[in-house]
Design an enzyme around this catalytic site. Structure first.
Site, PDB file in Angstrom:
ATOM      1  N   SER A 258      -7.675 -46.811  52.953  1.00 13.21           N
ATOM      2  CA  SER A 258      -9.126 -46.713  52.838  1.00 13.21           C
ATOM      3  C   SER A 258      -9.691 -47.455  51.647  1.00 13.21           C
ATOM      4  O   SER A 258     -10.826 -47.921  51.694  1.00 13.21           O
ATOM      5  CB  SER A 258      -9.551 -45.246  52.786  1.00 13.21           C
ATOM      6  OG  SER A 258      -8.854 -44.574  51.764  1.00 13.21           O
ATOM      7  N   HIS A 316     -11.841 -44.734  46.599  1.00 12.13           N
ATOM      8  CA  HIS A 316     -12.897 -45.229  47.481  1.00 12.13           C
ATOM      9  C   HIS A 316     -13.946 -45.992  46.687  1.00 12.13           C
ATOM     10  O   HIS A 316     -14.375 -47.077  47.079  1.00 12.13           O
ATOM     11  CB  HIS A 316     -13.567 -44.062  48.204  1.00 12.13           C
ATOM     12  CG  HIS A 316     -12.670 -43.367  49.169  1.00 12.13           C
ATOM     13  ND1 HIS A 316     -13.028 -42.210  49.828  1.00 12.13           N
ATOM     14  CD2 HIS A 316     -11.426 -43.654  49.586  1.00 12.13           C
ATOM     15  CE1 HIS A 316     -12.038 -41.830  50.615  1.00 12.13           C
ATOM     16  NE2 HIS A 316     -11.060 -42.695  50.481  1.00 12.13           N
TER      17      HIS A 316
END
Length: 353
Positions: A258, A316
């Site tokens: 991610s 992230h």
């Protein structure tokens, strides 16, 4: 092309967790900020500080246990040095591959123009096996640049996912395919963990988001530059996770693509901020890509400040910042490879002589 892909639902769900799979119920925990008009599926990277939290993944196999403890300062220094060296190596390698691909294409075109008539005569002598290979080549050539770049990434992620299912490989996967600043081995897990997924939902959401945005990113950057950015971003996001865990004294394992996917998403959203996106199952609700990335980064920033631990918000956020940086300054950075291209060209000419 962006507008016709759908990522919003699965993107918001998986953008922020690197290891878990409960996408539908975790809209705010997405590390992957990929939006498209048809559906939105977020990438995820999980962050675990306690062994019991690893039980979020429902699997009949024995679930991995998180490795705790304090973060040694030497591990942080190693992580910073590895990130710099790895990123330089990625861009240097991409430069050389770009040169070789361009050279090979030119030579192939020249050979085809010179001996194409002879090759056409030899077609009648080809056997069935050659026909199969030719059909496979035609199929590969029919794919978009984004699909061609996405395919090897998908294969690597599927291989790592399959290795998690083998009990004999569990210790190796825990050691090298999960990133933990308190672990004995720190550097290579920062890279390998970006190809590591434990749950089906986790890998599905991440790969779906990456596939939805990879074509736009590859068309904008080129496949060599894209791969350099993607691999470097994965390690950079792991570094941001390590720095956050060391700063808050909350070490834990994390894994997932991610962080790198967040870079691709942020890059596309920054390059095409006015593109209208929508959420999966809510096609009538539209919003701009620029607004979407701001909301996602705001959620990850809040997760870092408030200490949310279900997802690796620091990874992230680091991936998103990398993508925005590259959207604004990547062209200038990539242009600096010209010196290396000239040096490699002269080196190759010298060897040929």
């Amino acid at each position: 092309m962006l507008v016709n892909r759908a990522l919003c639902q699965s993107w918001l769900t998986q953008v922020t967790y690197r290891f878990h799979g409960n996408v539908a119920s975790r809209f705010q925990a997405c590390r992957h900020t990929l939006f498209t008009q048809r559906a939105w599926q977020p990438p995820g990277r999980y962050f675990h500080t306690h062994r019991s939290r690893w039980s979020n993944i429902r699997s009949p196999a024995v679930e991995p246990a998180a490795e705790g403890g304090t973060v040694p300062p030497n591990n942080v220094i190693k992580a910073i040095a590895f990130t710099g060296a790895f990123s330089i190596g990625c861009f240097a390698g991409a430069t050389i591959i770009e040169y070789e691909n361009t050279r090979s294409m030119i030579l192939s075109k020249a050979k085809q123009a010179r001996f194409g008539w002879l090759q056409n005569r030899l077609l009648v002598d080809r056997d069935t096996w050659w026909q199969i290979k030719n059909d496979a080549r035609r199929f590969w050539d029919s794919l978009t640049p984004g699909d061609k770049t996405f395919a090897p990434i998908l294969v690597c992620n599927l291989l790592a996912f399959g290795l998690w299912r083998l009990p004999a490989m569990r210790n190796i996967m825990m050691t090298y395919f999960t990133s933990n600043p308190a672990a004995r081995i720190v550097c290579w897990p920062m890279f390998l963990s970006t190809f590591s997924h434990y749950s089906v939902m986790h890998i599905f959401a991440n790969m779906y988001v990456l596939h939805s945005f990879s074509n736009a990113a590859v068309l904008s950057m080129g496949k060599e530059q894209f791969m350099a950015v993607y691999l470097s971003a994965g390690v950079f996001s792991s570094l941001m996770s390590i720095l956050y865990k060391a700063g808050t004294r909350q070490p834990g394992m994390s894994l997932g693509a991610s962080g790198a996917i967040m870079t691709v998403l942020a890059y596309v959203c920054a390059q095409y901020p006015d593109t209208q996106l929508s959420i999966l199952f809510l096609p009538t609700v539209t919003f701009s890509a620029g607004a979407a990335i701001k909301v996602i980064m705001g959620i990850d920033f809040a997760g870092c400040v408030m200490g949310w631990k279900f997802f690796d918000h620091a990874a992230h956020l680091g991936g998103a910042l990398f993508g925005i940086f590259w959207a604004n300054y990547g062209a200038q950075v990539w242009a600096k490879r010209i010196g290396l291209l000239n040096y490699y060209h002269e080196l190759r000419r010298t060897k040929q002589k």
